[in-house]
Design an enzyme around this catalytic site. Structure first.
Site, mmCIF file in Angstrom:
data_model
loop_
_atom_site.group_PDB
_atom_site.id
_atom_site.type_symbol
_atom_site.label_atom_id
_atom_site.label_comp_id
_atom_site.label_asym_id
_atom_site.label_seq_id
_atom_site.Cartn_x
_atom_site.Cartn_y
_atom_site.Cartn_z
ATOM 1 N N ASP A 200 -12.547 49.758 14.591
ATOM 2 C CA ASP A 200 -12.151 50.057 13.342
ATOM 3 C C ASP A 200 -10.474 50.739 13.320
ATOM 4 O OD1 ASP A 200 -13.194 51.187 10.576
ATOM 5 O OD2 ASP A 200 -12.196 53.143 10.951
ATOM 6 N N GLU A 261 -10.179 45.569 14.002
ATOM 7 C CA GLU A 261 -9.938 45.441 12.693
ATOM 8 C C GLU A 261 -8.372 45.664 12.375
ATOM 9 O OE1 GLU A 261 -10.190 47.657 8.507
ATOM 10 O OE2 GLU A 261 -10.227 48.802 10.000
HETATM 11 C C1 NOJ Z 1 -12.041 50.732 7.783
HETATM 12 C C2 NOJ Z 1 -13.462 50.537 7.562
HETATM 13 O O1 NOJ Z 1 -13.879 49.373 7.548
HETATM 14 C C3 NOJ Z 1 -13.711 51.349 6.329
HETATM 15 O O2 NOJ Z 1 -14.568 51.196 5.446
HETATM 16 C C4 NOJ Z 1 -13.345 52.778 6.582
HETATM 17 O O3 NOJ Z 1 -13.251 53.654 5.197
HETATM 18 C C5 NOJ Z 1 -11.946 53.030 6.959
HETATM 19 N N1 NOJ Z 1 -11.567 52.096 8.141
HETATM 20 C C6 NOJ Z 1 -11.830 54.295 7.739
HETATM 21 O O4 NOJ Z 1 -12.644 54.368 8.967
#
Ligand code: NOJ
Length: 528
Positions: A200, A261
């Protein structure tokens, strides 16, 4: 089997809460994932990424973790998760978990300890700062809602940093104990057969140590409420962490996968997360996801990506996830032929592709009225996109609750009007998006299985884009009129057309022009 099993792989994101409700509480769970693994096998998926599975108070649906070693009781138990990993393994499917290293929940025992006072053992695991000289937050950083990224802890008189919600305090990655703890977390799950992690906000981990203000930036996708987040996150020190994690992942057989990500909007910065093939093996490509469905724009970003990554690295293509509008809506505006063409592109570009649950059905966003919204980070007035629109349950059947949960309980998010797009209906129609996806996944295995496959742009003429990807040649017409294109290959057969009527497919032979209908992509399989 190649050690780099993700090269050419089809990955699939399961948003667990919206997949299948096995215990009848209106919300999806791990037993539900386990029950429908065969849907993924039939699709031709190689690995599944489960959205957060760790205990969490769910202020951000699992992205606020309160125990990195556990399983969320609302989703199941540790035994259920290991059963799922084992069942998946028996079917040749690997399982990736979601790791949230940038922040924890404010209910995590580490943060509760940190709040005990300035001398608490875990105080420095989080980011604390005194008020600005004239009072108020220490600097101008903003969180994901546009509010100050700092919340005052009355007890100590200091502020803590949260790049997302106040209930998601940022960890202090400058503290070596945090790094050591996360190395333990990785090993814990890798030892239990987990094939890797989706990481993440992989670009975010470190913040500027001197807490300098973020500079202003034009409003646009690179801007966070008018600021460029170049100090609040995006620090180069994250790369050292990924080098360390990569070594750790390579100690396992097969190597574990790190899929970041990496929410950065230029391909050079995205490519930097691969390091010298010593950091992440895969980094999500947001410049591609946010490009319009336009031949020039997409071929541009694909060419730039391939050039930035060089030969050794494996690109990743995705069009949807739980944070953005689904591609059949965002790219295709709900038009079925455009969505089918986009799916062909996603599945024929070289490297790994990540499908989001429902992509294989061509699902569009489901509007969720304000009263039914569940996402605190993106609340919106009626008719305006919030992340909930991309998170509604999978339609399995034509039952009132689509076979997602019993018809006697309310699903956690509405199903919307799913007529025609349930798995059962698409299964029965061999020209459906479901069957197109299955054919594409089969083609990927034949064409790429275990390799990245080279990319070469063959031509770009108005709306018509022709490229070679490994042994495949793809001709795509991203326009409303018919198009005629030369396909410069000496051999090959038409493997498929994106169009529901498949009309052009069989008409082509080497040396002949290819006639493409509006929004049609044709895939030719060559011997190379
Ligand atoms: C990216 C995640 O995909 C999202 O859903 C989340 O709110 C944020 N990061 C914070 O963790």
């Amino acid at each position: 089997m190649s050690r780099r099993w993700w090269e050419g792989a089809t990955l699939y994101q399961v948003y667990v809460r919206s997949w299948l409700d096995a215990d009848g509480d209106g919300s999806g769970d791990l037993a539900g994932v386990r029950r429908r693994l065969d849907h993924l096998v039939d699709l031709g998926v190689d690995a599944v990424w489960l959205s957060p599975t760790m205990p969490s108070p769910d202020t951000d649906w699992g992205y606020d973790v309160s125990d990195y070693y556990g399983v969320h009781p609302a989703l199941g138990t540790a035994t259920e998760l290991s059963g799922l990993v084992a069942d998946a393994g028996e079917r040749g499917l690997r399982v990736l978990l979601d790791l949230v290293p940038n922040h924890t929940s404010d209910r995590h025992p580490w943060f509760l300890d940190a709040c005990r006072g300035r001398d608490a053992a875990r105080r420095d695991w989080y980011v604390w700062a005194d008020p600005a000289p004239r009072g108020g937050p220490p600097n101008n950083w903003l969180d994901a809602t546009g509010a100050p990224a700092w919340t005052l802890d009355e007890k100590s008189g200091q502020y803590y940093l949260h790049n997302f919600l106040p209930s998601q305090p940022d960890l202090n990655w400058w503290n070596p104990e945090v790094r050591e703890e996360f190395a333990r977390v990785l090993r814990h799950w890798f030892d239990r057969g987990v094939a890797g992690f989706r990481i993440d906000v992989a670009h975010a981990l470190y913040h500027d140590r001197n807490l300098r203000d973020d500079p202003p930036s034009d409003v646009g996708p690179g801007s966070r409420f008018g600021l460029a987040p170049v100090h609040s996150m995006n620090q180069p020190e994250a790369h050292q962490v990924y080098r360390e994690w990569r070594k750790l992942a390579e100690d396992y057989d097969p190597p574990r996968l790190l899929l970041g990500e990496t929410w950065v909007l230029d391909v050079e910065r995205m490519a930097a997360f691969y390091g010298q093939d010593d950091e992440l093996q895969l980094a999500f490509n947001f410049p591609f996801l946010f490009a319009p469905l336009d031949a020039g724009a997409l071929s541009g970003v694909v060419g730039d990506t391939v050039a930035a990554l060089g030969d050794g690295s494996c690109p990743v293509w995705a069009g949807s996830n739980h944070d953005v509008s689904r591609f059949p809506t965002r790219w295709a505006g709900g038009d079925a032929e455009r969505a089918r063409l986009a799916l062909v592109l996603l599945c024929t570009l070289p490297g790994a592709t990540v499908l989001y649950q429902g992509d294989e059905l061509g699902l569009t966003d489901v509007p969720v009225d304000p009263g039914a919204q569940r996402d605190r980070m993106s609340r919106a007035p009626a008719g305006q996109f919030t992340r909930d629109w991309a998170r509604t349950p999978m339609p399995w059947t034509t039952a009132p609750h689509a076979g997602f949960c019993p018809d006697t309980v309310e699903p956690w998010l509405p199903l919307g009007d799913r007529r025609g797009s349930s798995v059962a209906e698409e299964e029965a129609d061999d020209r459906s998006v479901l069957w197109l996806t299955r054919r594409l996944a089969g083609l990927r295995r034949r064409a790429f299985g275990g390799t990245v496959g080279g990319y070469e742009a063959l031509s770009l003429d108005g709306a018509c884009w022709v490229y070679r990807s490994g042994p495949l040649v793809v001709a795509a017409n991203l326009g409303d009129g018919d198009a005629v294109t030369d396909v410069p290959v000496a051999d090959g057969v038409v493997a498929l057309s994106s169009r529901r009527d498949g009309r052009t497919g069989p008409a082509w032979a080497p040396g002949r022009d290819l006639v493409l209908g509006p929004w049609e992509a044709v895939v030719i399989e060559t011997k190379r």
